[in-house]
Design an enzyme around this catalytic site. Structure first.
Site, PDB file in Angstrom:
ATOM      1  CB  CYS A 170      -0.504  -0.546   0.994  1.00 57.56           C
ATOM      2  SG  CYS A 170      -2.291  -1.476   1.461  1.00 57.56           S
ATOM      3  NE  ARG A 215       4.272   1.390  -0.210  1.00 54.59           N
ATOM      4  CZ  ARG A 215       5.340   1.418   0.459  1.00 54.59           C
ATOM      5  NH1 ARG A 215       6.658   1.810   0.037  1.00 54.59           N
ATOM      6  NH2 ARG A 215       5.852   1.029   1.352  1.00 54.59           N
ATOM      7  CD1 TRP A 240      -0.533  -6.178  -3.695  1.00 56.70           C
ATOM      8  CD2 TRP A 240      -0.388  -6.854  -1.178  1.00 56.70           C
ATOM      9  NE1 TRP A 240      -0.649  -8.117  -3.575  1.00 56.70           N
ATOM     10  CE2 TRP A 240      -0.158  -7.805  -1.826  1.00 56.70           C
ATOM     11  CE3 TRP A 240      -0.948  -7.594   0.479  1.00 56.70           C
ATOM     12  CZ2 TRP A 240      -0.293  -9.094  -1.732  1.00 56.70           C
ATOM     13  CZ3 TRP A 240      -0.579  -8.210   0.158  1.00 56.70           C
ATOM     14  CH2 TRP A 240      -0.077  -9.379  -0.513  1.00 56.70           C
ATOM     15  CG  ASN A 282       1.889   0.294   4.079  1.00 57.55           C
ATOM     16  OD1 ASN A 282       2.346  -1.231   3.972  1.00 57.55           O
ATOM     17  ND2 ASN A 282       3.033   1.021   3.865  1.00 57.55           N
ATOM     18  N   GLY A 283      -0.109  -1.610   6.427  1.00 56.42           N
ATOM     19  CA  GLY A 283       0.154  -2.698   7.073  1.00 56.42           C
ATOM     20  C   GLY A 283      -0.940  -3.400   7.879  1.00 56.42           C
ATOM     21  CD  GLU A 341      15.397 -15.253  -9.832  1.00 52.33           C
ATOM     22  OE1 GLU A 341      14.778 -15.385  -9.457  1.00 52.33           O
ATOM     23  OE2 GLU A 341      14.772 -14.192 -10.470  1.00 52.33           O
ATOM     24  CE  LYS A 360      11.907 -13.245 -11.905  1.00 54.44           C
ATOM     25  NZ  LYS A 360      13.142 -11.865 -10.324  1.00 54.44           N
ATOM     26  CD  GLU A 381       8.136 -12.724 -10.124  1.00 53.15           C
ATOM     27  OE1 GLU A 381       7.226 -12.048  -8.850  1.00 53.15           O
ATOM     28  OE2 GLU A 381       9.203 -12.820 -10.612  1.00 53.15           O
ATOM     29  CG  HIS A 412      14.072 -38.066  -4.680  1.00 57.19           C
ATOM     30  ND1 HIS A 412      14.266 -39.553  -4.275  1.00 57.19           N
ATOM     31  CD2 HIS A 412      15.239 -37.157  -5.615  1.00 57.19           C
ATOM     32  CE1 HIS A 412      15.974 -39.803  -4.920  1.00 57.19           C
ATOM     33  NE2 HIS A 412      16.106 -38.582  -4.584  1.00 57.19           N
ATOM     34  CE  LYS A 451      10.750  -4.033  -8.008  1.00 56.96           C
ATOM     35  NZ  LYS A 451      11.194  -4.438  -8.710  1.00 56.96           N
TER      36      LYS A 451
HETATM   37  C1  F6R Z   1      10.557 -11.298  -7.751  1.00 52.80           C
HETATM   38  C2  F6R Z   1       9.882 -10.470  -6.708  1.00 52.80           C
HETATM   39  C3  F6R Z   1      10.038 -10.791  -5.097  1.00 52.80           C
HETATM   40  C4  F6R Z   1      11.463  -9.627  -4.584  1.00 52.80           C
HETATM   41  C5  F6R Z   1      11.105  -9.994  -3.074  1.00 52.80           C
HETATM   42  C6  F6R Z   1      12.457  -9.180  -2.226  1.00 52.80           C
HETATM   43  O1  F6R Z   1       9.885 -11.208  -9.198  1.00 52.80           O
HETATM   44  O2  F6R Z   1      10.568  -8.994  -6.722  1.00 52.80           O
HETATM   45  O3  F6R Z   1      10.279 -12.079  -5.443  1.00 52.80           O
HETATM   46  O4  F6R Z   1      12.396 -10.651  -5.063  1.00 52.80           O
HETATM   47  O5  F6R Z   1       9.539  -8.978  -2.534  1.00 52.80           O
HETATM   48  O6  F6R Z   1      12.338  -7.426  -2.321  1.00 52.80           O
HETATM   49  P1  F6R Z   1      13.245  -7.104  -2.564  1.00 52.80           P
HETATM   50  O7  F6R Z   1      14.567  -7.459  -3.027  1.00 52.80           O
HETATM   51  O8  F6R Z   1      12.262  -5.165  -2.459  1.00 52.80           O
HETATM   52  O9  F6R Z   1      13.877  -6.894  -0.735  1.00 52.80           O
END
Ligand code: F6R
Length: 589
Positions: free
Chosen positions: A2, A28, A71, A97-98, A467, A471, A474, A490, A584
């Protein structure tokens, strides 16, 4: 998560500027938004579900306004649940926010006292608690907020508006808030970025602070005693780097393409900070790497690199699990957090736990002056510039490059580390050629309608496989899972049906023979094998070539998955910059 933004000052069409600030904060959370403006003693509210995109609203001129981009945590994505939330009389409004962890008993007691709720959110209790607290505080919003915040459990940032006195008051616990001072008024936001154009000087609020923004100016208090504090404002400094799209259709495309430059910049600018980090690891008795999501996979890659290059055991834990390991920590421990935003709540909590144990705190962080950056003893700034796509690409590569160079610095071979990173930068540049991208796009076309996809890698390529799967899933919403090469058989191999795409990381290292035999087992069950590595192999149905860069392989191996996910997302009609349900900056638990 948020984003929140507020303003008190000159009367003007501030509502539109609030909406503009919310656009900056949309990283956010972007499931709904709302703006409140105070006009003639009344609060006018405009709320909508969905992203802000091209929304335009004609707001009346006003001296006070605030807004929120959400969010969802409590209650669905509905108009009623969008912030701001009002008290029963419409005098007070709140953005939040929270998570108010104790909102149920608070709500029950407010309902019993006759308060009327219109949303399912935890946040609405704050407005009604304030309504009760305001008369007891003789109409002083700041004093009322101090009393209310003392009753909230959880990590929260709150801005409250009293339209009658034309005042905002705000307080926070862990979730960030920055206050801005400008020529035309006072402003406050979750992130300094949103204060651009409103403030020249800023103050990052601490957890014990409470601030009042009124027509008379900004007053800072100690929230516990409500004694006035002197406010040390500093110039607003923003993360440097281009924020526009330029010729790129999406930020994801732009940020993938920036990776070679990011690596070259790190080699040029970060050497001193990397030497300091290596020395701190050398001096520690037990070093831990912590990160969440993509950052956790960078951290796990680091654990492999430290072992392989510097023969040093560095522990790895995901941020949300760290507190269950904190018992190992002493004042000789070093805890290194990896975070693009520097605001991920699980990371901040991990670092607070580590500090309570007396550990030394370090960070690899992209956003300067973020909460993480301000709390640690030593840091390496990733210098990747603003990462605006919700998916992390260039910040991931930057983190891995820093860890590679740190491992070499620790092993006494710092120049080799730089050479490897520069070789990877050159390799990435070659991969970004039209021909290579066209090859990936073709694979995306082949797989974009699939439901499941598996990724395997061994050794250094195991965290890359994790990773890569993250990627792809998501952004494309294809269910993708990454495994250590030996693990798939397994159990999960039961899910491999004829045509199931399987990405196989086959670098030119000691893992190649074993990973190829795993690939053969998958192919025997009908898997469609997408090989990633320097050399082709008959087991691959399609080969995405990568340059042979030795231990820097994790730096070039992320791009094929980033690009594959991106093109699969486009073919499926998804927005690659703002995938569904994500944000983000993950500032709630
Ligand atoms: C995936 C992604 C998230 C962030 C995670 C940590 O593409 O962006 O998995 O890597 O939320 O975010 P930071 O690096 O900002 O702590």
């Amino acid at each position: 998560m948020c984003g929140i933004f507020g303003y008190v000052g000159e009367e003007r069409e501030i509502g539109s500027e609030v909406l503009e600030a919310l656009r900056t904060l949309e990283y956010r959370g972007y499931d709904s938004w709302g703006v409140a403006v105070g006009v003639d003693g009344r609060i006018g509210v405009e709320k909508r579900t969905g992203k802000i995109a091209g929304a335009h609203v004609d707001f009346p001129p006003s001296p006070i306004a605030f807004g929120h981009t959400r969010w969802a945590t409590h209650g669905g994505v509905t108009h009623a649940n969008a912030h701001p939330h009002l008290d029963c009389d419409g005098r007070l409004a709140v953005i939040h926010n929270g998570i108010v962890e104790n909102f149920r008993p608070l709500r029950d007691s407010l309902l019993a006292r006759g308060h009327r709720f219109v949303s399912e959110t935890d946040s609405e209790v704050i407005a009604h608690l304030l309504e009760d607290a305001l008369p007891q505080a003789d109409g002083d919003l700041a004093a009322a907020l101090s009393a209310v915040v003392g009753r909230l459990e959880g990590l929260n940032a709150v801005i409250a508006m009293d339209v009658r006195s034309g005042t905002l008051a705000a307080a926070k616990n862990v979730s960030p808030l920055v206050v801005g001072e400008g020529n035309r008024g006072a402003s406050i936001a979750s992130d300094g970025l949103a204060l651009q154009g409103h403030a020249d000087r800023v103050l990052y609020l601490e957890d014990h602070h409470l601030v009042r923004l009124s027509p008379d100016g900004i007053t800072l208090y100690d929230r516990r005693s409500m004694s006035e504090l002197s406010a040390d404002f500093a110039p607003l400094v923003l993360q440097s780097g281009e924020t526009g799209l330029g010729a790129f259709p999406h930020f994801m495309a732009k940020e993938m393409a920036e990776q070679p430059d990011v690596l070259e910049r790190l080699v040029r600018d970060a050497t001193g900070q990397i030497e300091d980090l290596a020395a701190a690891i050398r001096d520690s008795y037990g070093a831990f790497l912590v990160g969440c999501g993509t950052a956790s996979y960078a951290a796990l890659t680091g654990a492999y690199l430290f072992s392989r290059i510097a023969a040093r055991h560095v522990n790895f834990t995901v941020g949300s699990e760290f507190k269950y390991h904190e018992h190992f920590l002493t004042d000789s421990s070093l805890v290194i957090a990896l975070s693009q935003s520097g605001e991920t709540v699980d990371i901040i909590e991990a670092m607070l736990a580590a500090r309570r144990r007396g550990a030394r705190l370090g960070a690899l962080v992209n956003v300067p002056r973020s909460t993480l950056d301000r709390m640690v003893d030593l840091r390496v700034h990733l210098g990747a510039g603003p990462e605006q796509c919700v998916l992390s690409t260039k910040a991931y590569t930057a983190k891995v490059a820093v860890l590679l160079m740190t491992a070499h610095a620790l092993a006494g071979s710092p120049e080799k580390g730089k050479e490897e990173v520069l070789a990877a930068a050159a390799g990435l540049q070659e991969m970004l050629s039209d021909a290579w991208v066209a090859q990936v796009r073709e694979v995306a076309r082949r797989i974009h309608r699939e439901e499941h996809l598996f990724v395997i890698g061994r050794g250094l390529a195991f965290p890359t496989a994790l990773e890569a799967a993250l990627k792809i899933k998501e952004v494309s919403y294809i269910h993708a899972e990454g495994f250590a090469g030996g693990e798939l058989k397994h159990g999960v191999i039961a899910l491999v049906a004829p045509g199931t795409p399987c990405v196989v990381y086959a670098p030119s290292d000691e893992t190649r023979a074993d990973i190829l035999s795993g690939a053969m087992e998958l192919k025997s069950r009908g898997g469609y094998m997408i090989g990633v590595g320097p050399e082709p192999d008959p087991v691959f149905d399609v080969h995405l070539p990568t340059p042979d860069v030795g231990d820097a392989a994790p730096l070039v191996n992320a791009l094929p998955a980033q690009m594959l996910g991106y093109h699969a997302a486009l073919l499926r009609g998804n927005d690659p910059d703002k995938p569904r349900n994500l944000a983000k900056s993950v500032t709630v638990k």
